[in-house]
Design a protein around this motif. Structure first.
Motif, short mmCIF file in Angstrom:
data_model
loop_
_atom_site.label_atom_id
_atom_site.label_comp_id
_atom_site.label_asym_id
_atom_site.label_seq_id
_atom_site.Cartn_x
_atom_site.Cartn_y
_atom_site.Cartn_z
N GLU A 1 23.29 75.33 88.75
CA GLU A 1 24.05 75.06 89.94
C GLU A 1 24.23 76.44 90.75
O GLU A 1 24.19 76.26 92.02
CB GLU A 1 25.45 74.27 89.75
N ASN A 2 24.68 77.52 90.28
CA ASN A 2 25.01 78.62 90.77
C ASN A 2 24.38 79.77 90.29
O ASN A 2 25.31 80.21 89.11
CB ASN A 2 26.52 78.83 91.00
N PRO A 3 23.23 80.15 90.29
CA PRO A 3 22.43 81.22 89.46
C PRO A 3 23.13 82.69 89.76
O PRO A 3 23.06 83.43 88.73
CB PRO A 3 21.06 81.10 89.83
N PHE A 4 23.81 82.89 90.77
CA PHE A 4 24.27 84.20 91.16
C PHE A 4 25.45 84.67 90.17
O PHE A 4 25.73 85.86 89.91
CB PHE A 4 24.75 84.18 92.35
N VAL A 5 26.20 83.65 89.52
CA VAL A 5 27.38 83.92 88.70
C VAL A 5 26.79 84.56 87.62
O VAL A 5 27.40 85.67 87.15
CB VAL A 5 28.27 82.82 88.50
N PRO A 6 25.98 84.14 86.77
CA PRO A 6 25.43 84.80 85.74
C PRO A 6 25.05 86.28 86.01
O PRO A 6 25.23 87.09 85.14
CB PRO A 6 24.49 83.79 84.75
N ALA B 1 30.16 84.96 94.49
CA ALA B 1 29.22 83.93 94.16
C ALA B 1 30.23 82.82 93.52
O ALA B 1 29.72 81.82 93.81
CB ALA B 1 28.52 84.62 93.06
N VAL B 2 31.12 82.99 92.77
CA VAL B 2 31.99 81.96 92.38
C VAL B 2 32.53 81.09 93.65
O VAL B 2 32.74 80.10 93.79
CB VAL B 2 33.11 82.34 91.49
N LEU B 3 33.33 81.86 94.70
CA LEU B 3 33.72 81.25 95.90
C LEU B 3 32.70 80.38 96.53
O LEU B 3 32.93 79.58 97.04
CB LEU B 3 34.56 82.44 96.66
N VAL B 4 31.53 81.20 96.77
CA VAL B 4 30.59 80.49 97.59
C VAL B 4 29.95 79.17 96.96
O VAL B 4 30.02 78.08 97.49
CB VAL B 4 29.28 81.24 97.68
N GLY B 5 30.13 79.26 95.57
CA GLY B 5 29.85 78.11 94.75
C GLY B 5 30.91 76.88 94.78
O GLY B 5 30.52 75.89 95.05
N VAL B 6 31.82 77.49 94.78
CA VAL B 6 32.83 76.33 94.78
C VAL B 6 32.97 75.68 96.33
O VAL B 6 33.11 74.44 96.50
CB VAL B 6 34.47 76.91 94.48
N ALA B 7 32.66 76.52 97.40
CA ALA B 7 32.57 76.22 98.62
C ALA B 7 31.65 75.05 98.81
O ALA B 7 31.53 74.00 99.35
CB ALA B 7 32.53 77.30 99.80
N ARG C 1 31.95 70.99 99.90
CA ARG C 1 31.20 70.41 100.54
C ARG C 1 30.22 69.35 100.25
O ARG C 1 30.19 68.22 101.02
CB ARG C 1 30.49 71.64 101.65
N LYS C 2 29.72 69.56 99.33
CA LYS C 2 28.80 68.38 98.62
C LYS C 2 29.47 67.30 98.28
O LYS C 2 29.06 66.25 98.75
CB LYS C 2 28.07 69.11 97.53
N SER C 3 30.65 67.53 97.67
CA SER C 3 31.37 66.45 97.45
C SER C 3 31.89 65.61 98.56
O SER C 3 32.25 64.34 98.39
CB SER C 3 32.44 66.68 96.34
N THR C 4 32.29 66.34 99.54
CA THR C 4 33.05 65.63 100.58
C THR C 4 31.91 64.73 101.58
O THR C 4 32.52 63.84 102.11
CB THR C 4 33.79 66.63 101.45
#
Length: 126
Positions: free
Chosen positions: A61-66, A108-114, A118-121
């Motif tokens: 889902e968010n490859p930049f965090v690892p 990266a975590v903040l962008v992933g959460v945002a 956005r996807k869920s809304t």
């Protein structure tokens, strides 16, 4: 006069019995545990994911965090080894790189959460 023993007849409930459910002895007050309402007849239980499966899912889902976590760990390790060997300049440089890698990871975590928000809304709007 003896009290009357009339029983009130309850309407029959439609249930589906699934043999995989645990049944308690009939003397137990929870004897109908093995019965399932018709509405849930096609329901399948959710199997919990293990650590590896959950990590793979989140990493995809968010490859930049690892990547950021790995960069932070490498910079810290190299910086500590350099400090131990007495290479002060390299140690300082790696500690600065560690701080930059940590900032990248938090971003990266903040962008992933945002993006997830956005996807869920978007999916909730009619």
């Amino acid at each position: 006069m003896a009290p009357s023993t009339t029983e009130v007849m309850k309407p029959a409930e439609k249930t589906v019995t699934d043999p995989s459910f645990h049944r308690y002895p009939s003397s137990s007050p929870t004897a109908n545990i093995g019965q399932m309402p018709v509405e849930l007849a096609d329901w399948e239980p959710v199997t919990p994911l293990g650590f590896k499966e959950k990590f793979k899912k989140k990493a995809l889902e968010n490859p930049f965090v690892p990547i950021g976590i790995f960069a932070t760990t490498c910079a810290l390790t190299i910086g500590l080894v350099s400090f131990r060997r007495g290479q002060v300049h390299r140690s300082q440089m790696m500690m600065r790189a560690r701080v930059a890698a940590q900032a990248f990871t938090i971003g990266a975590v903040l962008v992933g959460v945002a993006l997830q928000t956005r996807k869920s809304t978007k999916s909730k709007k009619p």
